[in-house]
Design a protein around this motif. Structure first.
Motif, PDB file in Angstrom:
ATOM      1  N   ASP A 104       0.795  -1.225   0.000  1.00  0.00           N
ATOM      2  CA  ASP A 104       0.000   0.000   0.000  1.00  0.00           C
ATOM      3  C   ASP A 104       0.830   1.279   0.000  1.00  0.00           C
ATOM      4  O   ASP A 104       0.415   2.301  -0.544  1.00  0.00           O
ATOM      5  N   VAL A 105       1.993   1.241   0.642  1.00  0.00           N
ATOM      6  CA  VAL A 105       2.863   2.433   0.694  1.00  0.00           C
ATOM      7  C   VAL A 105       4.272   1.993   0.301  1.00  0.00           C
ATOM      8  O   VAL A 105       5.176   1.932   1.143  1.00  0.00           O
ATOM      9  N   PRO A 106       4.504   1.696  -0.970  1.00  0.00           N
ATOM     10  CA  PRO A 106       5.810   1.148  -1.375  1.00  0.00           C
ATOM     11  C   PRO A 106       6.969   2.114  -1.201  1.00  0.00           C
ATOM     12  O   PRO A 106       8.129   1.691  -1.179  1.00  0.00           O
ATOM     13  N   GLU A 107       6.687   3.414  -1.051  1.00  0.00           N
ATOM     14  CA  GLU A 107       7.769   4.388  -0.844  1.00  0.00           C
ATOM     15  C   GLU A 107       8.288   4.378   0.589  1.00  0.00           C
ATOM     16  O   GLU A 107       9.348   4.959   0.867  1.00  0.00           O
ATOM     17  N   LEU A 108       7.556   3.777   1.505  1.00  0.00           N
ATOM     18  CA  LEU A 108       8.014   3.663   2.891  1.00  0.00           C
ATOM     19  C   LEU A 108       9.314   2.857   2.912  1.00  0.00           C
ATOM     20  O   LEU A 108       9.369   1.745   2.399  1.00  0.00           O
ATOM     21  N   LEU A 109      10.358   3.414   3.509  1.00  0.00           N
ATOM     22  CA  LEU A 109      11.652   2.744   3.570  1.00  0.00           C
ATOM     23  C   LEU A 109      11.761   1.996   4.894  1.00  0.00           C
ATOM     24  O   LEU A 109      11.893   2.607   5.953  1.00  0.00           O
ATOM     25  N   VAL A 110      11.684   0.673   4.822  1.00  0.00           N
ATOM     26  CA  VAL A 110      11.745  -0.184   6.006  1.00  0.00           C
ATOM     27  C   VAL A 110      13.167  -0.721   6.130  1.00  0.00           C
ATOM     28  O   VAL A 110      13.688  -1.341   5.207  1.00  0.00           O
ATOM     29  N   VAL A 111      13.787  -0.486   7.276  1.00  0.00           N
ATOM     30  CA  VAL A 111      15.207  -0.771   7.480  1.00  0.00           C
ATOM     31  C   VAL A 111      15.384  -1.957   8.425  1.00  0.00           C
ATOM     32  O   VAL A 111      14.804  -1.986   9.516  1.00  0.00           O
ATOM     33  N   GLY A 112      16.189  -2.923   8.006  1.00  0.00           N
ATOM     34  CA  GLY A 112      16.514  -4.064   8.856  1.00  0.00           C
ATOM     35  C   GLY A 112      17.809  -3.841   9.617  1.00  0.00           C
ATOM     36  O   GLY A 112      18.517  -2.845   9.405  1.00  0.00           O
ATOM     37  N   GLY A 113      18.145  -4.773  10.499  1.00  0.00           N
ATOM     38  CA  GLY A 113      19.325  -4.623  11.347  1.00  0.00           C
ATOM     39  C   GLY A 113      20.385  -5.668  11.086  1.00  0.00           C
ATOM     40  O   GLY A 113      20.084  -6.846  10.852  1.00  0.00           O
ATOM     41  N   VAL A 114      21.651  -5.237  11.112  1.00  0.00           N
ATOM     42  CA  VAL A 114      22.798  -6.129  10.980  1.00  0.00           C
ATOM     43  C   VAL A 114      23.776  -5.854  12.110  1.00  0.00           C
ATOM     44  O   VAL A 114      23.669  -4.854  12.825  1.00  0.00           O
ATOM     45  N   THR A 115      24.749  -6.740  12.259  1.00  0.00           N
ATOM     46  CA  THR A 115      25.843  -6.507  13.201  1.00  0.00           C
ATOM     47  C   THR A 115      26.889  -5.616  12.537  1.00  0.00           C
ATOM     48  O   THR A 115      26.810  -5.322  11.348  1.00  0.00           O
ATOM     49  N   ILE A 116      27.895  -5.249  13.296  1.00  0.00           N
ATOM     50  CA  ILE A 116      28.964  -4.417  12.751  1.00  0.00           C
ATOM     51  C   ILE A 116      29.713  -5.131  11.632  1.00  0.00           C
ATOM     52  O   ILE A 116      30.249  -4.513  10.720  1.00  0.00           O
ATOM     53  N   GLU A 117      29.705  -6.446  11.677  1.00  0.00           N
ATOM     54  CA  GLU A 117      30.385  -7.220  10.638  1.00  0.00           C
ATOM     55  C   GLU A 117      29.539  -7.366   9.375  1.00  0.00           C
ATOM     56  O   GLU A 117      30.015  -7.854   8.363  1.00  0.00           O
ATOM     57  N   GLY A 118      28.256  -6.946   9.441  1.00  0.00           N
ATOM     58  CA  GLY A 118      27.375  -7.044   8.288  1.00  0.00           C
ATOM     59  C   GLY A 118      26.468  -8.251   8.297  1.00  0.00           C
ATOM     60  O   GLY A 118      25.676  -8.444   7.363  1.00  0.00           O
ATOM     61  N   LYS A 119      26.536  -9.048   9.349  1.00  0.00           N
ATOM     62  CA  LYS A 119      25.688 -10.233   9.460  1.00  0.00           C
ATOM     63  C   LYS A 119      24.296  -9.817   9.922  1.00  0.00           C
ATOM     64  O   LYS A 119      24.142  -8.926  10.746  1.00  0.00           O
ATOM     65  N   LEU A 120      23.265 -10.468   9.389  1.00  0.00           N
ATOM     66  CA  LEU A 120      21.899 -10.175   9.799  1.00  0.00           C
ATOM     67  C   LEU A 120      21.765 -10.377  11.298  1.00  0.00           C
ATOM     68  O   LEU A 120      22.062 -11.452  11.828  1.00  0.00           O
ATOM     69  N   TRP A 121      21.322  -9.318  12.015  1.00  0.00           N
ATOM     70  CA  TRP A 121      21.119  -9.419  13.458  1.00  0.00           C
ATOM     71  C   TRP A 121      19.993 -10.404  13.726  1.00  0.00           C
ATOM     72  O   TRP A 121      18.939 -10.362  13.075  1.00  0.00           O
ATOM     73  N   GLU A 122      20.180 -11.268  14.699  1.00  0.00           N
ATOM     74  CA  GLU A 122      19.271 -12.398  14.895  1.00  0.00           C
ATOM     75  C   GLU A 122      17.848 -12.003  15.236  1.00  0.00           C
ATOM     76  O   GLU A 122      16.895 -12.758  14.996  1.00  0.00           O
ATOM     77  N   LYS A 123      17.640 -10.804  15.781  1.00  0.00           N
ATOM     78  CA  LYS A 123      16.281 -10.393  16.156  1.00  0.00           C
ATOM     79  C   LYS A 123      15.639  -9.441  15.148  1.00  0.00           C
ATOM     80  O   LYS A 123      14.486  -9.032  15.333  1.00  0.00           O
ATOM     81  N   SER A 124      16.356  -9.085  14.112  1.00  0.00           N
ATOM     82  CA  SER A 124      15.790  -8.203  13.095  1.00  0.00           C
ATOM     83  C   SER A 124      14.692  -8.935  12.336  1.00  0.00           C
ATOM     84  O   SER A 124      14.914 -10.010  11.780  1.00  0.00           O
ATOM     85  N   GLN A 125      13.512  -8.346  12.312  1.00  0.00           N
ATOM     86  CA  GLN A 125      12.447  -8.964  11.531  1.00  0.00           C
ATOM     87  C   GLN A 125      12.707  -8.733  10.040  1.00  0.00           C
ATOM     88  O   GLN A 125      13.339  -7.744   9.651  1.00  0.00           O
ATOM     89  N   VAL A 126      12.209  -9.646   9.209  1.00  0.00           N
ATOM     90  CA  VAL A 126      12.599  -9.671   7.799  1.00  0.00           C
ATOM     91  C   VAL A 126      11.374  -9.710   6.896  1.00  0.00           C
ATOM     92  O   VAL A 126      10.286 -10.123   7.292  1.00  0.00           O
ATOM     93  N   ALA A 127      11.587  -9.260   5.655  1.00  0.00           N
ATOM     94  CA  ALA A 127      10.565  -9.306   4.606  1.00  0.00           C
ATOM     95  C   ALA A 127      11.254  -9.003   3.280  1.00  0.00           C
ATOM     96  O   ALA A 127      12.331  -8.396   3.242  1.00  0.00           O
ATOM     97  N   ASP A 128      10.627  -9.381   2.187  1.00  0.00           N
ATOM     98  CA  ASP A 128      11.196  -9.119   0.864  1.00  0.00           C
ATOM     99  C   ASP A 128      11.321  -7.630   0.582  1.00  0.00           C
ATOM    100  O   ASP A 128      12.183  -7.206  -0.180  1.00  0.00           O
ATOM    101  N   PHE A 129      10.440  -6.830   1.201  1.00  0.00           N
ATOM    102  CA  PHE A 129      10.474  -5.395   0.932  1.00  0.00           C
ATOM    103  C   PHE A 129      11.495  -4.656   1.798  1.00  0.00           C
ATOM    104  O   PHE A 129      11.637  -3.433   1.677  1.00  0.00           O
ATOM    105  N   VAL A 130      12.196  -5.338   2.682  1.00  0.00           N
ATOM    106  CA  VAL A 130      13.293  -4.710   3.442  1.00  0.00           C
ATOM    107  C   VAL A 130      14.521  -4.720   2.528  1.00  0.00           C
ATOM    108  O   VAL A 130      15.142  -5.760   2.316  1.00  0.00           O
TER     109      VAL A 130
END
Length: 502
Positions: A362-388
């Motif tokens: 519905d709002v594709p311009e909304l920028l949804v940001v995920g979380g990583v560690t300092i090394e660039g690895k996906l942070w284990e508690k960051s929620q995920v989706a294809d639009f992130v």
């Protein structure tokens, strides 16, 4: 003897006197008591009597059509009839869009009456205790085109790893550089709205360096009646201060010269309505700026939290429709909204909250940001989706302590910080004259799309990981830096050990 008559003993006289008094009092009471057997009481004709008979609680009332003045006027009148003290009613009203909701203390009977009104879209009971805190869990284009800088590069020496991450180039790790490198313009003059619990602006992060305290403006949102116009951070954890710091703070901010507008949402009280009112305040504040210069006006809206569907309850549709409308209006006027994907339990559960879920449709311009560690690895508690599509550090980050702690900063975790860092990056890019031709457009909607695309296109994965993470386009080697920072890896390991013990 025949001329005298006894009327009784002393006891008999006293008894007759008391009987007369009781009879007189009873007649007065009968004369002043409504005959409830002959008069039907309803909220329409005796709202104050119903209110005395039942306890009241705050309810949010949503109109069926926010722009229909006849309908909203009828609802306002109904609430005024039901609530004796008009000061206890809060009306979230935009001068140009209409009434978004009312908050009023109602009994259950009155709430049912209001809900049955044909002009009302929905009625939601508002939380008063043990309320949900949405901050819980937070403890294409060739990017080389960015090398043309505006004002020369600046080194923030001995910066924390999450800051070095932002100006880190492909093929290197943050530990290989000891400075955060950025263009001197640093988002100067760019407006960033931060919708949160306020900020503690006396923290050195906001008074030193570019002193964004001096440039900050305040807007105060409400979820219920009552004023909260204190310029502070009302959250327990200092969440608002932390977000503002990651946007534009002296040491921990991405864009250190922004002009922040702090939209203070009531801490927990008022719930989703307070957040909705905050976004509505942004619209009303920004609209005159857009109307003055519709072909160039731009800004950023940082929204570091969201509400799971379960917390919104069954009467959520009206709230969702109105928030979605506001975001679409803001985007059409040149404001990029940024939010974090959310913090879930391990391991990387799907995004489950609003407004984040609208980023996929519905709002594709909304920028949804995920979380990583300092090394660039996906942070284990960051929620995920294809639009992130873009990520930023979200684990063991530094920011201003807005909760009155003895230290000026704290170490915290969450996708809220990732979203705030990217909000600062958006302002940073808007402040680069070298990007004006690439980002400009007569349409506010297209300006937002251009900016969002540029942030995503500039991002790249760190190390051997695959999640595209923010980059400000700077090559730190242009500042003759490249030495490994002594002790960085040991310092990091020590912090992680301390975090594990906590």
């Amino acid at each position: 003897m025949g001329g005298s008559r006894r009327i009784g003993t002393g006891h008999q006289l006293a008894g007759l006197t008391l009987l007369a008094v009781f009879s007189f009092i009873a007649s007065l009471a009968h004369a002043h008591t409504p005959d409830i057997h002959r008069r039907q009481i309803s909220p329409a004709n005796e709202p104050h009597l119903i209110q005395r008979a039942e306890d009241t609680a705050p309810y949010a009332v949503y109109p069926k059509d926010i722009a229909n003045k006849a309908q909203t006027g009828a609802v306002t009148k109904l609430l005024y009839d039901l609530v004796p003290d008009k000061k206890e009613i809060y009306i979230s009203e935009s001068p140009s869009l209409g009434i978004f909701f009312w908050s009023a203390p109602l009994t259950k009977s009155q709430a049912a009456t209001v809900k049955a009104n044909p002009n009302v879209g929905s009625v939601r009971a508002q939380c008063t205790s043990n309320c949900f805190d949405p901050t819980l869990g937070d403890t294409g284009d060739d990017a080389s085109a960015l090398e043309k800088r505006d004002s020369g590069l600046v080194k923030q020496q001995n910066a924390e790893p999450e800051m070095r991450f932002i100006s880190q180039i492909a093929g290197h790790q943050p530990a290989q550089f000891k400075d955060y490198v950025y263009d001197r313009s640093a988002g100067q003059g760019q407006t960033v709205y931060t919708c949160d619990y306020g900020a503690h602006l006396d923290n050195p992060e906001f008074t030193q360096g570019a002193n964004i305290k001096a440039k900050a403006r305040w807007l105060f949102a409400k979820g219920t009646a009552g004023e909260d116009t204190k310029e502070d951070d009302s959250s327990i954890t200092g969440h608002g201060s932390c977000m503002l710091d990651k946007i534009g703070g002296n040491k921990y901010g991405t864009a250190k010269r922004v002009s922040p507008v702090i939209v203070k949402v009531p801490f927990v009280k008022g719930g989703p309505e307070g957040f909705l009112d905050g976004v509505r305040k942004v619209y009303d504040d920004y609209k005159p700026k857009y109307e003055k210069d519709p072909k160039t006006a731009t800004a950023v809206l940082s929204m570091s939290w969201g509400y799971p569907e379960a917390e919104l309850g069954p009467d959520k549709d009206q709230w969702m429709d109105e928030l979605k409308l506001l975001l679409q209006k803001l985007i059409s006027m040149g404001i990029l909204p940024v939010t974090g994907s959310g913090n879930g339990p391990p391991w990387n559960t799907p995004v489950n909250r609003y407004p984040q879920l609208w980023g996929g449709n519905d709002v594709p311009e909304l920028l949804v940001v995920g979380g990583v560690t300092i090394e660039g690895k996906l942070w284990e508690k960051s929620q995920v989706a294809d639009f992130v599509k873009v990520y930023a550090p979200a684990f063991l980050l530094h920011c201003a302590d807005g909760a009155g702690g003895e230290k000026n900063h704290l170490v915290t975790t969450g996708t809220s910080m990732a979203a705030a860092s990217v909000s600062g990056l958006a302002a940073y890019f808007l402040g680069l004259s070298s990007l004006h031709d690439q980002l400009k457009h007569d349409s506010g909607l297209q300006r937002v799309r251009n900016l969002r695309k540029h942030i995503i296109d500039a991002a790249f994965p760190r190390g051997d990981y695959k999640h595209d993470s923010l980059w400000n386009g700077v090559d730190p080697r242009d500042c003759n830096v490249g030495k490994r920072a002594d002790g960085v890896e040991d310092e990091r390991a020590e912090r992680e050990r301390n975090y594990s013990r906590a």
